[in-house]
Design an enzyme around this catalytic site. Sequence first.
Site, PDB file in Angstrom:
ATOM      1  N   PRO A 141      -6.687  -1.570   8.641  1.00  0.00           N
ATOM      2  CA  PRO A 141      -5.453  -1.031   9.225  1.00  0.00           C
ATOM      3  C   PRO A 141      -5.545  -1.130  10.742  1.00  0.00           C
ATOM      4  O   PRO A 141      -6.593  -1.503  11.293  1.00  0.00           O
ATOM      5  CB  PRO A 141      -5.454   0.421   8.767  1.00  0.00           C
ATOM      6  CG  PRO A 141      -6.885   0.758   8.547  1.00  0.00           C
ATOM      7  CD  PRO A 141      -7.621  -0.527   8.248  1.00  0.00           C
ATOM      8  N   GLN A 185      -0.511  -0.013  15.896  1.00  0.00           N
ATOM      9  CA  GLN A 185      -1.699   0.613  16.518  1.00  0.00           C
ATOM     10  C   GLN A 185      -2.449  -0.367  17.423  1.00  0.00           C
ATOM     11  O   GLN A 185      -3.586  -0.104  17.828  1.00  0.00           O
ATOM     12  CB  GLN A 185      -2.637   1.173  15.456  1.00  0.00           C
ATOM     13  CG  GLN A 185      -2.044   2.350  14.678  1.00  0.00           C
ATOM     14  CD  GLN A 185      -3.016   2.883  13.638  1.00  0.00           C
ATOM     15  OE1 GLN A 185      -4.056   3.441  13.958  1.00  0.00           O
ATOM     16  NE2 GLN A 185      -2.674   2.690  12.365  1.00  0.00           N
ATOM     17  N   ASN A 202     -15.637  15.573 -10.039  1.00  0.00           N
ATOM     18  CA  ASN A 202     -14.715  15.787 -11.157  1.00  0.00           C
ATOM     19  C   ASN A 202     -13.261  15.550 -10.745  1.00  0.00           C
ATOM     20  O   ASN A 202     -12.498  14.879 -11.448  1.00  0.00           O
ATOM     21  CB  ASN A 202     -14.879  17.194 -11.719  1.00  0.00           C
ATOM     22  CG  ASN A 202     -14.008  17.394 -12.943  1.00  0.00           C
ATOM     23  OD1 ASN A 202     -14.159  16.691 -13.934  1.00  0.00           O
ATOM     24  ND2 ASN A 202     -13.063  18.317 -12.858  1.00  0.00           N
ATOM     25  N   GLY A 255       1.961  -1.634   8.634  1.00  0.00           N
ATOM     26  CA  GLY A 255       2.990  -0.725   8.146  1.00  0.00           C
ATOM     27  C   GLY A 255       4.264  -0.792   8.958  1.00  0.00           C
ATOM     28  O   GLY A 255       5.150  -1.615   8.701  1.00  0.00           O
ATOM     29  N   LYS A 265       0.858  -1.196   0.000  1.00  0.00           N
ATOM     30  CA  LYS A 265       0.000   0.000   0.000  1.00  0.00           C
ATOM     31  C   LYS A 265       0.887   1.236   0.000  1.00  0.00           C
ATOM     32  O   LYS A 265       1.780   1.354   0.837  1.00  0.00           O
ATOM     33  CB  LYS A 265      -0.893  -0.025   1.251  1.00  0.00           C
ATOM     34  CG  LYS A 265      -1.860   1.140   1.326  1.00  0.00           C
ATOM     35  CD  LYS A 265      -2.819   0.984   2.490  1.00  0.00           C
ATOM     36  CE  LYS A 265      -2.292   1.484   3.794  1.00  0.00           C
ATOM     37  NZ  LYS A 265      -2.018   2.919   3.858  1.00  0.00           N
ATOM     38  N   LYS A 306      -7.109   8.226   0.157  1.00  0.00           N
ATOM     39  CA  LYS A 306      -8.271   8.738   0.909  1.00  0.00           C
ATOM     40  C   LYS A 306      -8.887   9.911   0.150  1.00  0.00           C
ATOM     41  O   LYS A 306      -9.005  11.031   0.649  1.00  0.00           O
ATOM     42  CB  LYS A 306      -7.895   9.113   2.332  1.00  0.00           C
ATOM     43  CG  LYS A 306      -7.427   7.906   3.124  1.00  0.00           C
ATOM     44  CD  LYS A 306      -7.481   8.088   4.606  1.00  0.00           C
ATOM     45  CE  LYS A 306      -6.961   6.856   5.307  1.00  0.00           C
ATOM     46  NZ  LYS A 306      -5.523   6.605   5.080  1.00  0.00           N
TER      47      LYS A 306
HETATM   48  P1  XMP Z   1       0.838   1.359  10.666  1.00  0.00           P
HETATM   49  O1  XMP Z   1       2.250   1.800  10.612  1.00  0.00           O
HETATM   50  O2  XMP Z   1       0.045   1.982  11.774  1.00  0.00           O
HETATM   51  O3  XMP Z   1       0.235   1.895   9.290  1.00  0.00           O
HETATM   52  O4  XMP Z   1       0.671  -0.138  10.633  1.00  0.00           O
HETATM   53  C1  XMP Z   1      -1.130   1.872   8.973  1.00  0.00           C
HETATM   54  C2  XMP Z   1      -1.326   2.337   7.569  1.00  0.00           C
HETATM   55  O5  XMP Z   1      -2.717   2.349   7.275  1.00  0.00           O
HETATM   56  C3  XMP Z   1      -3.146   3.691   7.101  1.00  0.00           C
HETATM   57  N1  XMP Z   1      -4.297   3.801   7.965  1.00  0.00           N
HETATM   58  C4  XMP Z   1      -5.531   3.902   7.552  1.00  0.00           C
HETATM   59  N2  XMP Z   1      -6.020   3.934   6.336  1.00  0.00           N
HETATM   60  N3  XMP Z   1      -8.180   4.073   7.261  1.00  0.00           N
HETATM   61  C5  XMP Z   1      -7.365   4.033   6.198  1.00  0.00           C
HETATM   62  O6  XMP Z   1      -7.859   4.099   5.058  1.00  0.00           O
HETATM   63  C6  XMP Z   1      -7.732   4.042   8.514  1.00  0.00           C
HETATM   64  O7  XMP Z   1      -8.470   4.055   9.472  1.00  0.00           O
HETATM   65  C7  XMP Z   1      -6.331   3.962   8.659  1.00  0.00           C
HETATM   66  N4  XMP Z   1      -5.580   3.879   9.737  1.00  0.00           N
HETATM   67  C8  XMP Z   1      -4.315   3.771   9.276  1.00  0.00           C
HETATM   68  C9  XMP Z   1      -2.040   4.615   7.503  1.00  0.00           C
HETATM   69  O8  XMP Z   1      -2.029   5.774   6.706  1.00  0.00           O
HETATM   70  C10 XMP Z   1      -0.839   3.735   7.276  1.00  0.00           C
HETATM   71  O9  XMP Z   1      -0.464   3.778   5.914  1.00  0.00           O
END
Ligand code: XMP
Length: 221
Positions: free
Chosen positions: A165, A170, A66, A188, A32, A60
């Site tokens: 995620p 987290q 458009n 991540g 991603k 996001k």
């Molecule tokens: P970590 O390092 O926390 O990275 O494992 C998480 C990745 O996911 C993205 N992220 C989200 N993307 N909705 C999303 O669409 C979410 O609630 C969300 N939370 C985390 C974040 O930007 C990172 O790339």
Amino acid sequence: MNSKLVVAVDVFDCNFALDLAREIGKEVFAIKVNWPLLMARGSSIVSELGQYTRVICDLKIADIPNTNRLIAGRVAEEGAWGVISHSFTGEDSLRAVVEAAGDTKVFSVVAMSHPGSSEFIYPSTDALIGLSIKAGAYGLIAPGNDYSMLSRIRSRTRDQVLMTPGIGAQGGSPEEALKHGADLLIVGRAIYNAEKPIEAVREFNAAISSFKGQAENKQLS
Ligand code: XMP
């Protein structure tokens, strides 16, 4: 390789990202990319990483139809497997993403994994799920670290693929996220900051494979 792991690579260093993709690409479902890599290299990073694995663009998207169409069309041209869009901008905006994305799968955010999500997004999650399904989203983004919210989202749709995620840094666990309905797990920092990312990938894959409780195992192309 039948992995459910989507590795978020939130770095500005394109060489690091490409080396990582070469190393782990065959053992993950997808990589991603988010704004840091896209800012550093432009949209061509999508096709460059695409040599090694599927690529999901976490943009996001949250604009008028458009502008959304322009953004989604470009990631589709670069060969992205998936793209993440917000849904709070309304059905017309999300539908524009779906139409412009073509064969690229659209995942719509209906709840987020950080604490601030409870302020405005959580109270709207049910409406966002309905809107996302109507607009034709292939999948939904649901928090992999809030199991009651994840179960609630799963209970409202069997057809959409849930990508979660919040695993690892987290606090979410792969087994619990799968148990509560996740189809794909985003990880991540716990992978790209690991001393040996390939070993971290293998540990997550082992945890995922050891989970046997899922009633249905979606086959994703
Ligand atoms: P970590 O390092 O926390 O990275 O494992 C998480 C990745 O996911 C993205 N992220 C989200 N993307 N909705 C999303 O669409 C979410 O609630 C969300 N939370 C985390 C974040 O930007 C990172 O790339």
